[in-house]
Structures are given as C-alpha cells and as structure tokens.
Write an enzyme that holds these catalytic residues in place. Structure first.
Site, PDB file in Angstrom:
ATOM      1  N   ASN A 114      -1.997  42.447 -20.171  1.00  0.00           N
ATOM      2  CA  ASN A 114      -0.760  42.162 -19.440  1.00  0.00           C
ATOM      3  C   ASN A 114       0.413  42.530 -20.331  1.00  0.00           C
ATOM      4  O   ASN A 114       0.317  42.446 -21.556  1.00  0.00           O
ATOM      5  CB  ASN A 114      -0.683  40.679 -19.068  1.00  0.00           C
ATOM      6  N   THR A 115       1.495  42.953 -19.739  1.00  0.00           N
ATOM      7  CA  THR A 115       2.699  43.225 -20.515  1.00  0.00           C
ATOM      8  C   THR A 115       3.790  42.257 -20.086  1.00  0.00           C
ATOM      9  O   THR A 115       4.009  42.022 -18.893  1.00  0.00           O
ATOM     10  CB  THR A 115       3.120  44.709 -20.401  1.00  0.00           C
ATOM     11  N   HIS A 116       4.434  41.672 -21.093  1.00  0.00           N
ATOM     12  CA  HIS A 116       5.414  40.613 -20.849  1.00  0.00           C
ATOM     13  C   HIS A 116       6.747  41.020 -21.480  1.00  0.00           C
ATOM     14  O   HIS A 116       6.768  41.452 -22.639  1.00  0.00           O
ATOM     15  CB  HIS A 116       4.893  39.305 -21.473  1.00  0.00           C
ATOM     16  N   ASP A 148      -5.494  35.493 -21.168  1.00  0.00           N
ATOM     17  CA  ASP A 148      -6.378  34.328 -21.189  1.00  0.00           C
ATOM     18  C   ASP A 148      -5.883  33.354 -20.117  1.00  0.00           C
ATOM     19  O   ASP A 148      -5.059  33.732 -19.278  1.00  0.00           O
ATOM     20  CB  ASP A 148      -6.463  33.715 -22.596  1.00  0.00           C
ATOM     21  N   ALA A 149      -6.352  32.117 -20.152  1.00  0.00           N
ATOM     22  CA  ALA A 149      -6.034  31.192 -19.061  1.00  0.00           C
ATOM     23  C   ALA A 149      -4.600  30.663 -19.119  1.00  0.00           C
ATOM     24  O   ALA A 149      -4.129  30.035 -18.169  1.00  0.00           O
ATOM     25  CB  ALA A 149      -7.025  30.034 -19.061  1.00  0.00           C
ATOM     26  N   ASP A 152       1.020  33.857 -20.613  1.00  0.00           N
ATOM     27  CA  ASP A 152       1.458  34.793 -21.667  1.00  0.00           C
ATOM     28  C   ASP A 152       1.052  34.331 -23.064  1.00  0.00           C
ATOM     29  O   ASP A 152       1.803  34.505 -24.037  1.00  0.00           O
ATOM     30  CB  ASP A 152       2.991  35.003 -21.591  1.00  0.00           C
TER      31      ASP A 152
HETATM   32  C1  GAR Z   1       8.065  44.554 -16.693  1.00  0.00           C
HETATM   33  O1  GAR Z   1       9.151  44.368 -17.548  1.00  0.00           O
HETATM   34  C2  GAR Z   1       6.979  43.546 -17.000  1.00  0.00           C
HETATM   35  O2  GAR Z   1       6.878  43.203 -18.335  1.00  0.00           O
HETATM   36  C3  GAR Z   1       7.438  42.371 -16.186  1.00  0.00           C
HETATM   37  O3  GAR Z   1       7.865  42.935 -14.985  1.00  0.00           O
HETATM   38  C4  GAR Z   1       8.418  44.214 -15.255  1.00  0.00           C
HETATM   39  C5  GAR Z   1       7.800  45.191 -14.273  1.00  0.00           C
HETATM   40  O4  GAR Z   1       8.489  46.401 -14.255  1.00  0.00           O
HETATM   41  N1  GAR Z   1       6.370  41.445 -16.004  1.00  0.00           N
HETATM   42  C6  GAR Z   1       6.551  40.131 -16.030  1.00  0.00           C
HETATM   43  O5  GAR Z   1       7.622  39.589 -16.152  1.00  0.00           O
HETATM   44  C7  GAR Z   1       5.266  39.333 -15.860  1.00  0.00           C
HETATM   45  N2  GAR Z   1       5.479  37.962 -16.167  1.00  0.00           N
HETATM   46  P1  GAR Z   1       7.907  47.634 -13.454  1.00  0.00           P
HETATM   47  O6  GAR Z   1       7.483  47.108 -12.077  1.00  0.00           O
HETATM   48  O7  GAR Z   1       9.058  48.593 -13.358  1.00  0.00           O
HETATM   49  O8  GAR Z   1       6.751  48.171 -14.226  1.00  0.00           O
END
Ligand code: GAR
Length: 218
Positions: A114-116, A148-149, A152
C-alpha cells in the site's frame, strides 16, 4: 541471494480515485525489463478515472462497491475472491480507500503493498497531507509498506520525503507528495517484483528467505 524471475510478476492493482499511481505502474509495465504484468485493476466504485485508465489499456477491471454487500465481512470475502481469480503474486493498493479485511489478509497478507501519503508512522489514515499541514511539519512524504491488519502500520518498503511550503494548501502539498510517491512506487514495485521479497520482523528484504523455500513468494 536473490533469484531473478523470467516471467513477469502478476500484479492486481486496487484503486478508489484518479489512479495516477496506477498510471505510473501501467506506463512502467510496458517495458518488459520492468518485470511486471498488471493482470487486473479492481475498484470500490465504478465512476472513477482509475478504472478508465485501466480500460484504455485493455486491462481487465472489476468493481465491488461496499454498499452492494450486507456487511464489510461479506465485501471482504467477495473482494478476496475477485482478486484471487486473477492469480496475482503481488497486490498493490494504489489510492485504495478501504482497509484490507481478515479474509483478504489471510489470502494476500505479506504480498499486498500500500502507498500512504505521509511519512509513517506519522499521520496514518485517510488524510495524510491534511494532517501533516495542520500539524505544521516542514517535511512530509509518502510511504510504501506491506499491508498488515493495522491502519498504515505494516513493514516499510520505502519512503520519499518532500518539503512543506508556507504557501501550501492540502491540494498543492498532496500533488508534490504524489510526484515523489509515483517514482517511489514504480522503483520499488519493480524491485520487489523482479527479486521477490520476504518479511523479517519489521524489515522488507529483497529475495527469498534463506533455507525456507516453502515460505517464498509464489
Ligand atoms: C495517493 O496519494 C495515495 O497515497 C493516497 O491516495 C492517493 C491516490 O492518488 N492513498 C491514501 O490516502 C490511502 N490511505 P491516485 O489515485 O492519483 O493514485
């Protein structure tokens, strides 16, 4: 010792929004040396640009809105089944605004990224850029981690930092984060896909675990 794979690694990407991170992965995957095949894109909402990006590249899509299910557990089971159908080796949550549930983690735990948009462990949750701005930090960024559960909280793969400017609002800050985030995502999804990886405590280690081939990534 890492083992380089010959076949591209099968990846399913889940999205909830504009899908610019997905687009970066799609673009990178056009180069065979990247070592990734995006075999499907799933979403929790039908009317999003992320799905249209996949469709424009003839990538199969599926949509599972939470509201179509009796409860979150039923949605979790259905999402797990939908992703399983595409037999991914790695799942990437790229702006997917739902938590992975127990059924999903039972199937894809240890191989879901996941990317946060914040520097973990700071500012977990749905509003990383807003929370960083409100706190007044001078540096923030993005974190790629193995899900994980928790929210983030998983082992960190990589982080990228960006400055917070006095002139920033949430949107300008998030856009600066996303520029760095996309580069980080492409670099590390490629590395993880080409080399495989395993988890050692809180560390994400490239390559298969020594002496325990049964725990290796499929
Ligand atoms: C990204 O910045 C990602 O990290 C975030 O949503 C955006 C999606 O951008 N995710 C979260 O906040 C998850 N908690 P995108 O749709 O342009 O790839």
């Amino acid at each position: 010792m890492s083992v380089l794979k010959k076949e591209p690694t099968r990846i399913v990407v889940l999205v909830s929004g504009s899908g610019t991170n997905l687009q970066a992965l799609i673009d990178a995957s056009h180069n065979p040396e990247f070592g990734v095949s995006i075999v499907a894109v799933g979403a929790d909402s039908g009317d999003i640009e992320g799905l249209r990006r996949a469709e424009r590249h003839d990538i199969p899509t599926f949509v599972l809105p939470l509201k179509d299910f009796s409860d979150r557990a039923a949605w979790d089971v259905a999402l797990t089944a939908a992703v399983t159908e595409f037999e991914p080796e790695i799942v990437v949550l790229a702006g997917f605004m739902k938590l992975a549930g127990p059924a999903f983690l039972a199937q894809f735990g240890g191989r879901t990224l996941n990317t946060h948009p914040a520097l973990s462990p700071s500012f977990p949750g749905m509003h990383g850029p807003r929370d960083a701005l409100e706190y007044g930090v001078k540096i923030t960024g993005a974190t790629l981690f193995v899900v994980d559960a928790g929210v983030d909280t998983g082992p960190i793969v990589a982080q990228v930092s960006v400055p917070v400017l006095d002139s920033d609002d949430v949107e300008t800050l998030h856009e600066r984060i996303k520029a760095g985030e996309r580069e980080m995502l492409v670099e590390w999804v490629g590395k993880l896909a080409r080399n495989s990886f395993h988890i050692d405590g809180r560390r994400v280690v490239l390559g298969r675990p020594l002496g325990n081939p049964s725990k290796e990534l499929a």
